[in-house]
Each structure stands twice: as C-alpha cells, then as structure tokens.
Design a protein around this motif. Structure first.
Motif, mmCIF file in Angstrom:
data_model
loop_
_atom_site.group_PDB
_atom_site.id
_atom_site.type_symbol
_atom_site.label_atom_id
_atom_site.label_comp_id
_atom_site.label_asym_id
_atom_site.label_seq_id
_atom_site.Cartn_x
_atom_site.Cartn_y
_atom_site.Cartn_z
ATOM 1 N N ASN A 135 0.799 -1.232 0.000
ATOM 2 C CA ASN A 135 0.000 0.000 0.000
ATOM 3 C C ASN A 135 0.833 1.283 0.000
ATOM 4 O O ASN A 135 0.479 2.234 -0.709
ATOM 5 C CB ASN A 135 -0.977 -0.028 1.182
ATOM 6 C CG ASN A 135 -2.096 -1.039 0.954
ATOM 7 O OD1 ASN A 135 -2.672 -1.108 -0.119
ATOM 8 N ND2 ASN A 135 -2.383 -1.842 1.962
ATOM 9 N N PRO A 136 1.934 1.378 0.760
ATOM 10 C CA PRO A 136 2.745 2.608 0.685
ATOM 11 C C PRO A 136 3.260 2.883 -0.733
ATOM 12 O O PRO A 136 3.275 4.038 -1.172
ATOM 13 C CB PRO A 136 3.898 2.333 1.663
ATOM 14 C CG PRO A 136 3.322 1.366 2.650
ATOM 15 C CD PRO A 136 2.418 0.482 1.843
ATOM 16 N N ALA A 137 3.654 1.832 -1.453
ATOM 17 C CA ALA A 137 4.154 2.021 -2.812
ATOM 18 C C ALA A 137 3.039 2.487 -3.741
ATOM 19 O O ALA A 137 3.245 3.340 -4.611
ATOM 20 C CB ALA A 137 4.773 0.719 -3.326
ATOM 21 N N ARG A 138 1.844 1.928 -3.566
ATOM 22 C CA ARG A 138 0.698 2.353 -4.368
ATOM 23 C C ARG A 138 0.436 3.844 -4.186
ATOM 24 O O ARG A 138 0.249 4.580 -5.151
ATOM 25 C CB ARG A 138 -0.563 1.580 -3.958
ATOM 26 C CG ARG A 138 -0.659 0.151 -4.409
ATOM 27 C CD ARG A 138 -2.017 -0.405 -4.024
ATOM 28 N NE ARG A 138 -2.198 -1.796 -4.424
ATOM 29 C CZ ARG A 138 -3.365 -2.380 -4.547
ATOM 30 N NH1 ARG A 138 -4.478 -1.711 -4.292
ATOM 31 N NH2 ARG A 138 -3.460 -3.647 -4.912
ATOM 32 N N SER A 234 1.311 -7.320 3.809
ATOM 33 C CA SER A 234 1.388 -8.019 2.524
ATOM 34 C C SER A 234 0.587 -9.320 2.593
ATOM 35 O O SER A 234 1.158 -10.400 2.737
ATOM 36 C CB SER A 234 2.849 -8.320 2.159
ATOM 37 O OG SER A 234 3.578 -7.133 1.960
ATOM 38 N N PRO A 235 -0.736 -9.237 2.519
ATOM 39 C CA PRO A 235 -1.558 -10.445 2.606
ATOM 40 C C PRO A 235 -1.279 -11.397 1.449
ATOM 41 O O PRO A 235 -1.070 -10.961 0.312
ATOM 42 C CB PRO A 235 -2.988 -9.910 2.554
ATOM 43 C CG PRO A 235 -2.880 -8.570 1.918
ATOM 44 C CD PRO A 235 -1.545 -8.021 2.321
ATOM 45 N N GLN A 236 -1.271 -12.687 1.746
ATOM 46 C CA GLN A 236 -0.982 -13.704 0.744
ATOM 47 C C GLN A 236 -2.208 -14.584 0.561
ATOM 48 O O GLN A 236 -2.461 -15.480 1.360
ATOM 49 C CB GLN A 236 0.226 -14.547 1.178
ATOM 50 C CG GLN A 236 1.498 -13.756 1.406
ATOM 51 C CD GLN A 236 1.988 -13.054 0.145
ATOM 52 O OE1 GLN A 236 1.988 -13.642 -0.945
ATOM 53 N NE2 GLN A 236 2.405 -11.807 0.279
ATOM 54 N N THR A 237 -2.986 -14.309 -0.465
ATOM 55 C CA THR A 237 -4.178 -15.094 -0.744
ATOM 56 C C THR A 237 -4.407 -15.182 -2.237
ATOM 57 O O THR A 237 -4.036 -14.267 -2.987
ATOM 58 C CB THR A 237 -5.424 -14.492 -0.063
ATOM 59 O OG1 THR A 237 -6.584 -15.241 -0.454
ATOM 60 C CG2 THR A 237 -5.624 -13.034 -0.447
ATOM 61 N N ILE A 238 -5.016 -16.278 -2.639
ATOM 62 C CA ILE A 238 -5.381 -16.448 -4.051
ATOM 63 C C ILE A 238 -6.443 -15.438 -4.473
ATOM 64 O O ILE A 238 -6.569 -15.103 -5.644
ATOM 65 C CB ILE A 238 -5.867 -17.891 -4.289
ATOM 66 C CG1 ILE A 238 -5.989 -18.168 -5.778
ATOM 67 C CG2 ILE A 238 -7.182 -18.171 -3.583
ATOM 68 C CD1 ILE A 238 -6.317 -19.612 -6.085
#
Length: 323
Positions: A135-138, A234-238
């Motif tokens: 989100n910070p990069a966005r 950094s959520p990791q989900t399909i």
C-alpha cells in the motif's frame, strides 16, 4: 497525500444517493442476472440466489462504482482525467468509465497483478504505472501521477460516490428477489459491503448482511474484533481482489450495519470456485468463491434461509487456474 480525500467524499451515501446512482449509471452498466441451482439448494438446505456480477461491464461489480464516481464529477473536476490504484478490477472499471466520458485515466497497479487484469486496463484505454505490491508504494506512485497530471483521484472504495454505485447491486437484488433473509458479499476494502448493507437494510430492515474473507487476508475480521482498522502489510491469498485494507469511510459503515464476517481457507476458496464453475457453468474469480465457501462452512446457521450471494467478478487468468 492525495489519498487523504476531500471531506464530502467521506460522508456515507444515503439510500437516496444510491437510487440516484442507479439512475445515473444504468445506461452504462448491465443489470446482471440472478442464477439459482437446485443442486446448491439441496446441498445447503437453503434457497440460494447468485447475483452474477461476473457478467458486468469490465467483468466485475466495480463498473458500478467507477461509472457513478466518474459521471458525478463536474466538468472542472474531470478536466485532467482520473487516476487510481488497483489490483485490477477497479482499474479496468475506471478506465472504461473514463473512456465513456472521453477523459484520460491512469491506473497504478502492483507488479504482480494478474496479466488478464493488466491487459483489461490497457485495452480500455488507460495508462498503467507499475509499483511494488504494497500500500505505501501504491500511494506514493499515485501521488506522483496526480502531481504531474492534475488527474482526479477516484479511490477504489473509500469514496462516497463509489460506495453508492456499488450499492446499486443490492438495490437490484432486493427489487428482484422478494423476502431475502441474508445477503453475503466478499470484503476487501469494503465498498461493496458498505453499499450493500445501506441499500438492503434501507428497504428491508430485518435482512442480515454478512461478509466472507480469506483467512490469509483477515484484516476486516480483526478490525471488527478490535474496533479499529487493522491493516495487513502483505496479505498472501489467491483472492487477489480482497487484499486491500478497509477504508476510514467503509469501516464505520461496516461496524454499524454488517452482521458478521466469516473467514475461509485457501483450500475452501478453491473448492468453492470449482463447484461454481462445475455447477453453475460460469467463470468466476477466486474472490467471488469466498461467499459460497463461507456458506458451506456455516450452513447450519443458514438452514432454510433465502440467501443472496454476490459473485463479484469473472476476470480470471485462464493460464493460472488454481487447480
């Protein structure tokens, strides 16, 4: 920061604004069909109604909010075009809405966004600017684009006009399917869930509204438990469409109006996605499958109910199916 929205954008939409949004956008969107399945009804001991936003313009419900936000802008506000950050569906929807109004659009996208969604944004005529997947990069990339172009920032969900547009989906559901007991939507940033709750409960105060969320992107569930927004780095989900955190506008609406959030595992999402492809014969993306997964996991709580499930989109990279 351009991510700090104007005050009037952070006022929850009323039911009258959702009704007005539907009138504003109806020429630009589809009134999507509602499908039923005797197999699913028997499997769950309930009556299920699938609102198929995978058949929506740009392939997802996001077309509703994006078109409402773009066409609600004054000529002065729209003069330099629009910009946003998005993992895909909102970006494609905003690009389409901007093309419909004949203004430029720029979309900040994470480098790991699905190829099918990147291609869709470009095909609708928007410029894509890539950033790191956080989100910070966005927000930093968006700030730079807005500073350079003067484009109007249309937030993917923390925007009253966007929420009003998303609420038109539930407006159609309660108009078409009488006496629903429950509506379940996925939850990412909360725009659809917020608009759904406002629209549905305005017309049917006793209806219950729930959300489904991946266990590996459970910020909405944790936020409801703690009473404050609990973002994940950094959520990791399909379910790539559900990685965004709740907004400062959407969270209070969800706290006030939503009856609960159900968590589902990655395996449950994949299995439910397969079931919908196999039984309903339609293409949906993983984010949509969370609603059926939540229902299957908690079916005893919904026995005999009339349940609306929002299938939010169908933008799937067919070269990278999860089974």
């Amino acid at each position: 920061m351009v991510a700090d929205l104007e005050t009037d954008e952070l006022v929850p939409p009323s039911i009258n604004e959702i009704i007005s949004a539907h009138a504003r956008i109806k020429r630009y969107i589809h009134r999507t069909p509602v499908l039923t399945s005797a197999t699913f009804n028997q499997m769950l001991g309930a009556h299920l109604y699938f609102k198929c936003e995978n058949f929506q313009k740009a392939g997802a419900f996001k077309a509703r909010g994006a078109h409402n936000a773009v066409f609600a802008l004054s000529d002065e506000e729209a003069r330099n075009g629009v910009a946003t950050h998005s993992s895909g569906n909102h970006g494609a929807a905003l690009a389409l809405a901007a093309r419909s109004r004949d203004i430029p659009a720029t979309v900040i996208m994470p480098r790991n966004a699905p190829t099918v969604k990147i291609d869709a944004v470009r095909n609708y005529g928007a410029e894509v600017v890539f950033c790191e997947p956080n989100n910070p990069a966005r927000e930093a990339a968006l700030d730079e684009v807005v500073a350079q172009t003067g484009a109007y920032f249309v937030h993917p969900y923390n925007n009253s006009q966007v929420i009003a547009g998303q609420g038109t989906c539930a407006l159609e559901m309660v108009d078409e399917i009488r006496d629903l007991n429950v509506i379940i939507t996925p939850v990412g940033g909360g725009g659809l869930l917020s608009g759904t709750a406002i629209a549905a409960k305005s017309f049917q105060p006793d209806i219950r509204v729930f959300a489904a969320e991946p266990e590996q992107a459970d910020d909405a569930y944790r936020s409801m438990q703690s009473g404050k927004i609990e973002p994940m780095e950094s959520p990791q989900t399909i379910a790539d469409g559900l990685k965004t955190p709740l907004g400062t506008l959407t969270f209070p609406i969800i706290q006030r109006e939503v009856d609960g959030i159900f968590l589902v595992s990655e395996d449950e999402i994949v299995e439910s996605m397969k079931l919908i492809w196999e039984r309903l014969k339609i293409v949906i993306e993983p984010s949509c499958a969370t609603v059926l997964a939540a229902l299957l996991k908690n079916k005893d709580a919904f026995f005999g109910q009339r349940i609306g499930l929002v299938l939010t989109g169908g933008n799937v990279d067919l070269g990278k199916l999860p089974w």
